[in-house]
Scaffold this active site. Structure first.
Site, PDB file in Angstrom:
ATOM      1  N   ASP A  96      -1.529   3.027   5.904  1.00 38.04           N
ATOM      2  CA  ASP A  96      -1.105   3.076   4.507  1.00 38.04           C
ATOM      3  C   ASP A  96      -1.668   4.297   3.800  1.00 38.04           C
ATOM      4  OD1 ASP A  96      -0.176   2.434   1.987  1.00 38.04           O
ATOM      5  OD2 ASP A  96      -1.771   1.025   1.564  1.00 38.04           O
ATOM      6  N   ASP A 346       4.370   7.440  -0.180  1.00 32.50           N
ATOM      7  CA  ASP A 346       3.695   6.209   0.213  1.00 32.50           C
ATOM      8  C   ASP A 346       4.288   5.645   1.497  1.00 32.50           C
ATOM      9  OD1 ASP A 346       2.245   3.886   0.286  1.00 32.50           O
ATOM     10  OD2 ASP A 346       3.126   2.999  -1.507  1.00 32.50           O
TER      11      ASP A 346
END
Length: 504
Positions: A96, A346
């Site tokens: 992430d 992201d």
């Protein structure tokens, strides 16, 4: 959420290699679809859950004080080893770029409201803290970092270190207080430890990093699997690797194999590459050009945000749909003094989020092209069931002479224009998903539909968060490089499965 089989994760873990002459680290990223299957009757549920998670995660980027961990099922996982021999354990975590801490579930572990988010038969078990793991003290920099920069004096006071010991900086026996993370549909509390991290390299050696810092959660809400944070923080995985070998923290990239929610398309891993530099790979020229082509990246500068320094922000100038360039609002191009604006790149969110005014412009232009120019009809019922919009029935378009029906679905080209005069032509399947719609009940006629996979992020002018977000679905088929030294993000079209085969 479907989870990958632990044994296959373990196999992928041992595929992690180093190209010795180039000092690269190559990790295999595994998409959660790799070891699961779903039929067309599940498509609506899958799309609805991913749109809901994307919206929830984007919402949590606003009005928050700590970096956000990603929601379960946000797609890509990686594995490595923690602990000292003979009790080393392979851990599997979500990768992430939107969070900056490494954390994992630890025994004993309780996950509240985790039903349906993982398969107990295939989810990796909670980590059993090894005897070599040591709690981080309240006066360490790591403790201050995980508590969003709080002074060590305050943290040691919370750990009940006596005043005289705080004044003399003698609180080594007092552990860092537990920290709290919240995200889209869950949260957890963890304590931080240090232990040995081991990454297998070309035999017979391994990369061993001692005093690797990670969070250990014994209880969570809605999160059965941990996270390997790649954000711009001191405790992110790249930052900690850089402490061992600086070049590993200067640049990393990944190339996400295109899947279109098709399990057959993600049998090969998506390469995650650490340590790549602009000077090349240190291998022969022919292989360097074929494998990386570092000079063909479209680079855009990273934007700095003092309020939220752990995200990778870029500026979006405009989006071209078909032959029309649609300018982005000013808050997409820059970040103000309050931390508002910009676009976050992201890996932990599925779909891209656009501010309402830009989203409406894109939908309007896209709809005109599809309805007026190509004659496709709007599929509003499908929009309600999937959370995606706009959707169109694409099985009625009549192909021209000599055109095969399977090639007849036409959509307008989409180009993202970033700051620094950087433009990225999006692969069609990155913004238009086609599937068979079985209707909302028995006896319904199956129709072929296509939906735009960009979402309305709403209007948050003064929330202290990003104006938009570039999700991983829009990053498929692109190598996305994060150049931390030159503070820029680059994009290049790639056949990601072939890149994995070339580099390994």
């Amino acid at each position: 959420m479907a989870s990958s089989v632990f044994s296959i994760f373990f196999f992928a873990f041992f595929l992690l290699i180093s190209v010795a002459s180039s000092k690269l680290l190559l990790f295999p990223l595994t998409h959660y679809l790799s070891n699961s299957r779903f039929n067309t009757n599940q498509t609506h549920h899958l799309l609805k859950s991913t749109t809901a998670r994307s919206a929830a995660r984007f919402l949590r980027h606003h009005n928050r004080q700590v970096s956000v961990a990603l929601s379960p099922g946000s797609d890509y996982t990686m594995s490595f080893s923690l602990g000292s021999a003979p009790k080393k354990t392979t851990v599997t975590l979500y990768m992430d770029t939107g969070s900056d801490t490494v954390w994992l579930p630890c025994k004993p572990f309780t996950c509240i409201m985790c039903e349906g988010k993982s398969d107990p038969k295939t989810t990796p078990p909670p980590y059993n803290i090894s005897t070599s793991a040591a709690p981080v003290t309240c006066q360490s920099r790591s403790c201050s970092a995980v508590h969003s920069g709080l002074p060590t004096s305050d943290l040691c006071a919370a750990a009940r270190c006596p005043l005289e010991s705080i004044e003399m900086s003698e609180c080594n026996k007092f552990s860092c207080p537990a920290f709290y993370y919240a995200y889209g549909d869950g949260s957890f509390v963890a304590r931080i430890y240090t232990d040995t991290l081991e990454i297998p390299m070309s035999a017979p050696t391994s990369l061993v990093i001692r005093n690797f810092t990670f969070g250990c959660a014994h209880e969570s809400l809605g999160e059965p699997i941990g996270v390997a944070g790649f954000g711009r923080g001191a405790l992110s995985l790249p930052a900690q690797l850089a402490n061992f070998s600086p070049h590993l923290g200067t640049q990393f990239s990944y190339c996400l194999v295109s899947h279109s929610f098709d399990t057959d398309r993600v049998r090969q891993p998506s390469p995650l590459i650490l340590g790549r530099v602009d000077s090349g790979l240190g291998v022969n020229k022919a292989k360097r050009v074929r494998a990386s082509r570092l000079d063909d990246f479209a680079y855009t500068p990273m934007l700095e945000n003092s309020k939220h320094p752990y995200y990778y922000y870029v500026g979006l100038e405009a989006i071209t749909v078909g032959n029309r360039r649609l300018p982005a609002p000013e808050n997409m191009k820059k970040i103000d003094g309050k931390g508002n604006g910009g676009m976050v790149v992201d890996s932990g969110t599925t779909y891209s989020m656009l501010p309402e005014i830009l989203y409406n412009s894109v939908v309007s232009q896209f709809g005109k092209w599809m309805k007026s120019g190509l004659g496709y009809k709007r599929a509003r019922g499908v929009e309600d069931r999937t959370g995606l919009s706009p959707c169109f029935y694409v099985d009625e378009h009549q192909p021209g002479p000599g055109t095969k029906r399977k090639e007849a679905v036409l959509v307008p080209q989409m180009v993202l224009h970033f700051g620094g005069n950087s433009s990225v032509v999006m692969p069609r399947k990155n913004y238009f998903y086609e599937f068979i719609d079985g209707g909302d009940g028995k006896g319904k006629v199956k129709r072929k539909v296509g939906c735009m996979t960009l979402m309305n992020g709403g209007y948050f002018p003064d929330s202290g968060g990003p104006a938009g977000l570039l999700g991983n679905y829009q990053q498929q088929g692109l190598e996305v490089v994060y150049d931390l030294l030159k503070k820029r993000v680059g994009f290049a079209r790639r056949k990601c499965a072939s890149l994995w085969d070339t580099l390994r």
